[in-house]
Design a protein around this motif. Structure first.
Motif, PDB file in Angstrom:
ATOM      1  N   MET A   1       9.024  12.798   3.954  1.00 27.80           N
ATOM      2  CA  MET A   1       8.614  12.455   2.609  1.00 27.80           C
ATOM      3  C   MET A   1       7.123  12.700   2.479  1.00 27.80           C
ATOM      4  N   TYR A   2       6.745  13.446   1.478  1.00 26.22           N
ATOM      5  CA  TYR A   2       5.344  13.809   1.280  1.00 26.22           C
ATOM      6  C   TYR A   2       4.836  13.329  -0.088  1.00 26.22           C
ATOM      7  N   ASN A   3       3.634  12.738  -0.070  1.00 21.33           N
ATOM      8  CA  ASN A   3       2.864  12.512  -1.301  1.00 21.33           C
ATOM      9  C   ASN A   3       3.607  11.699  -2.354  1.00 21.33           C
ATOM     10  N   ILE A   4       4.332  10.681  -1.905  1.00 23.73           N
ATOM     11  CA  ILE A   4       5.049   9.801  -2.818  1.00 23.73           C
ATOM     12  C   ILE A   4       4.351   8.440  -2.842  1.00 23.73           C
ATOM     13  N   ILE A   5       4.206   7.860  -4.023  1.00 22.05           N
ATOM     14  CA  ILE A   5       3.615   6.533  -4.174  1.00 22.05           C
ATOM     15  C   ILE A   5       4.724   5.524  -4.452  1.00 22.05           C
ATOM     16  N   VAL A   6       4.792   4.483  -3.605  1.00 22.57           N
ATOM     17  CA  VAL A   6       5.776   3.421  -3.784  1.00 22.57           C
ATOM     18  C   VAL A   6       5.024   2.099  -3.869  1.00 22.57           C
ATOM     19  N   LYS A   7       5.196   1.391  -4.976  1.00 23.92           N
ATOM     20  CA  LYS A   7       4.474   0.136  -5.180  1.00 23.92           C
ATOM     21  C   LYS A   7       5.448  -0.967  -5.549  1.00 23.92           C
ATOM     22  N   ASN A   8       5.424  -2.044  -4.765  1.00 19.84           N
ATOM     23  CA  ASN A   8       6.212  -3.227  -5.088  1.00 19.84           C
ATOM     24  C   ASN A   8       5.253  -4.235  -5.719  1.00 19.84           C
ATOM     25  N   THR A   9       5.461  -4.559  -6.969  1.00 26.93           N
ATOM     26  CA  THR A   9       4.515  -5.390  -7.715  1.00 26.93           C
ATOM     27  C   THR A   9       4.863  -6.874  -7.703  1.00 26.93           C
ATOM     28  N   ARG A  10       5.797  -7.289  -6.872  1.00 28.07           N
ATOM     29  CA  ARG A  10       6.220  -8.695  -6.841  1.00 28.07           C
ATOM     30  C   ARG A  10       5.054  -9.637  -6.546  1.00 28.07           C
ATOM     31  N   GLY A  11       4.143  -9.246  -5.675  1.00 31.05           N
ATOM     32  CA  GLY A  11       2.992 -10.089  -5.365  1.00 31.05           C
ATOM     33  C   GLY A  11       3.292 -11.177  -4.365  1.00 31.05           C
ATOM     34  N   LYS A  12       2.530 -12.252  -4.435  1.00 26.83           N
ATOM     35  CA  LYS A  12       2.602 -13.329  -3.444  1.00 26.83           C
ATOM     36  C   LYS A  12       3.905 -14.112  -3.537  1.00 26.83           C
ATOM     37  N   GLY A  13       4.270 -14.731  -2.393  1.00 24.28           N
ATOM     38  CA  GLY A  13       5.290 -15.741  -2.419  1.00 24.28           C
ATOM     39  C   GLY A  13       6.626 -15.408  -1.800  1.00 24.28           C
ATOM     40  N   LEU A  17       9.465  -5.612  -0.124  1.00 20.82           N
ATOM     41  CA  LEU A  17       9.188  -4.361   0.573  1.00 20.82           C
ATOM     42  C   LEU A  17       8.894  -3.210  -0.376  1.00 20.82           C
ATOM     43  N   ALA A  18       8.059  -2.303   0.097  1.00 22.59           N
ATOM     44  CA  ALA A  18       7.882  -1.028  -0.589  1.00 22.59           C
ATOM     45  C   ALA A  18       8.756   0.043   0.051  1.00 22.59           C
ATOM     46  N   VAL A  19       8.955  -0.034   1.368  1.00 21.85           N
ATOM     47  CA  VAL A  19       9.829   0.917   2.049  1.00 21.85           C
ATOM     48  C   VAL A  19      10.553   0.199   3.186  1.00 21.85           C
ATOM     49  N   SER A  20      11.831   0.512   3.335  1.00 18.53           N
ATOM     50  CA  SER A  20      12.656  -0.038   4.408  1.00 18.53           C
ATOM     51  C   SER A  20      13.182   1.137   5.224  1.00 18.53           C
ATOM     52  N   GLY A  30       1.071  11.497   3.789  1.00 13.50           N
ATOM     53  CA  GLY A  30       0.275  11.401   2.572  1.00 13.50           C
ATOM     54  C   GLY A  30       0.881  10.475   1.537  1.00 13.50           C
ATOM     55  N   CYS A  31       1.697   9.529   1.984  1.00 16.40           N
ATOM     56  CA  CYS A  31       2.358   8.610   1.053  1.00 16.40           C
ATOM     57  C   CYS A  31       1.533   7.340   0.869  1.00 16.40           C
ATOM     58  N   THR A  32       1.794   6.648  -0.217  1.00 16.47           N
ATOM     59  CA  THR A  32       1.160   5.371  -0.511  1.00 16.47           C
ATOM     60  C   THR A  32       2.227   4.296  -0.602  1.00 16.47           C
ATOM     61  N   PHE A  33       2.025   3.223   0.161  1.00 18.76           N
ATOM     62  CA  PHE A  33       2.943   2.084   0.133  1.00 18.76           C
ATOM     63  C   PHE A  33       2.129   0.831  -0.167  1.00 18.76           C
ATOM     64  N   ILE A  34       2.392   0.213  -1.300  1.00 17.09           N
ATOM     65  CA  ILE A  34       1.629  -0.960  -1.728  1.00 17.09           C
ATOM     66  C   ILE A  34       2.576  -2.137  -1.940  1.00 17.09           C
ATOM     67  N   GLY A  35       2.213  -3.266  -1.367  1.00 14.56           N
ATOM     68  CA  GLY A  35       2.949  -4.499  -1.551  1.00 14.56           C
ATOM     69  C   GLY A  35       2.034  -5.651  -1.229  1.00 14.56           C
ATOM     70  N   LYS A  51      -1.526   9.996   7.635  1.00 16.26           N
ATOM     71  CA  LYS A  51      -2.472  10.004   6.517  1.00 16.26           C
ATOM     72  C   LYS A  51      -1.908   9.266   5.302  1.00 16.26           C
ATOM     73  N   CYS A  52      -1.270   8.150   5.566  1.00 17.56           N
ATOM     74  CA  CYS A  52      -0.717   7.317   4.495  1.00 17.56           C
ATOM     75  C   CYS A  52      -1.696   6.209   4.115  1.00 17.56           C
ATOM     76  N   TYR A  53      -1.532   5.693   2.906  1.00 18.37           N
ATOM     77  CA  TYR A  53      -2.249   4.508   2.441  1.00 18.37           C
ATOM     78  C   TYR A  53      -1.252   3.358   2.451  1.00 18.37           C
ATOM     79  N   ILE A  54      -1.583   2.290   3.192  1.00 13.71           N
ATOM     80  CA  ILE A  54      -0.686   1.138   3.310  1.00 13.71           C
ATOM     81  C   ILE A  54      -1.469  -0.122   2.968  1.00 13.71           C
ATOM     82  N   GLU A  55      -0.972  -0.876   1.996  1.00 14.32           N
ATOM     83  CA  GLU A  55      -1.699  -2.060   1.533  1.00 14.32           C
ATOM     84  C   GLU A  55      -0.799  -3.290   1.530  1.00 14.32           C
ATOM     85  N   GLY A  56      -1.365  -4.424   1.926  1.00 21.11           N
ATOM     86  CA  GLY A  56      -0.634  -5.677   1.900  1.00 21.11           C
ATOM     87  C   GLY A  56      -1.460  -6.794   2.492  1.00 21.11           C
TER      88      GLY A  56
END
Length: 204
Positions: A1-13, A17-20, A30-35, A51-56
């Motif tokens: 998987m290349y250059n795909i942005i996946v964002k889970n906006t559920r937030g705290k609590g 998941l953004a990816v399983s 080059g993917c972005t996974f945000i949760g 070279k992915c962006y991973i946030e959490g």
């Protein structure tokens, strides 16, 4: 998987998941996974994040049996917590996380200093290496944490570092962690088989 942005906006609590990732020989480039909690479930098989962006914030790279390479990734902490929560539960479990040539710092808008850790052991044989990575002061000087005061899970962990730089790379590290004398070969995490990996992308 290349250059795909996946964002889970559920937030705290809650786990959100953004990816399983449950299948063998998976490559994310080059993917972005945000949760926030449990962003990336690296759970089964051989996996590469190049070279992915991973946030959490809470245990946002976690799983039980995968051998996963995180190479040249931008890892950003968005709240007090733990970057990894490896669930290796025995000496025969193959699970192994290697974060190599990456950067770990605060996400935009988060100002916490020293309130987060490189990881905590979901199970008591957890195995994580962070090497050749720039670590900001978002990471506590202890580097690594217990699972909890009631269930530390530290009796058989392998939390190791090599060649890291930045304010968060120094300090009195947790007694159950250690320093390596040399870098771990990225291919060794994949048991030497990189035929399925886009290595020119990961290490160009």
């Amino acid at each position: 998987m290349y250059n795909i942005i996946v964002k889970n906006t559920r937030g705290k609590g809650i786990q959100a998941l953004a990816v399983s990732a449950y299948a063998d020989k998976q490559g994310f480039y080059g993917c972005t996974f945000i949760g926030y909690q449990d962003t990336v479930l690296a759970n089964v098989g051989y996996q590469v994040y190049g070279k992915c962006y991973i946030e959490g914030a809470t245990d946002f790279i976690f799983g039980q049996t995968a051998r996963a390479l995180f190479s040249q990734c931008v890892i950003r902490v968005s709240g007090d917590g733990w970057v990894t929560a490896n669930g290796r539960d025995s000496s025969s479990n193959p699970s192994y996380y290697l974060i190599d040539k990456s950067s770990i710092a605060a996400a935009s808008g988060y100002t916490g200093v020293g309130k987060s850790y490189l990881g905590r052991p979901w199970r008591n044989y957890a195995r994580v290496v962070v090497q050749r990575t720039v670590i900001s002061n978002v990471i506590n000087g202890a580097g690594w944490a217990q699972w909890s005061s009631a269930t530390p899970n530290t009796d058989h962990v392998s939390f190791q570092e090599y060649g890291n730089t930045g304010d968060g790379a120094s300090g009195t590290r947790a007694s159950f962690s250690s320093k390596l004398s040399g870098a771990v070969s990225p291919s060794s995490v994949l048991d030497g088989d990189t035929s399925w990996v886009d290595m020119s992308y990961v290490y160009q």
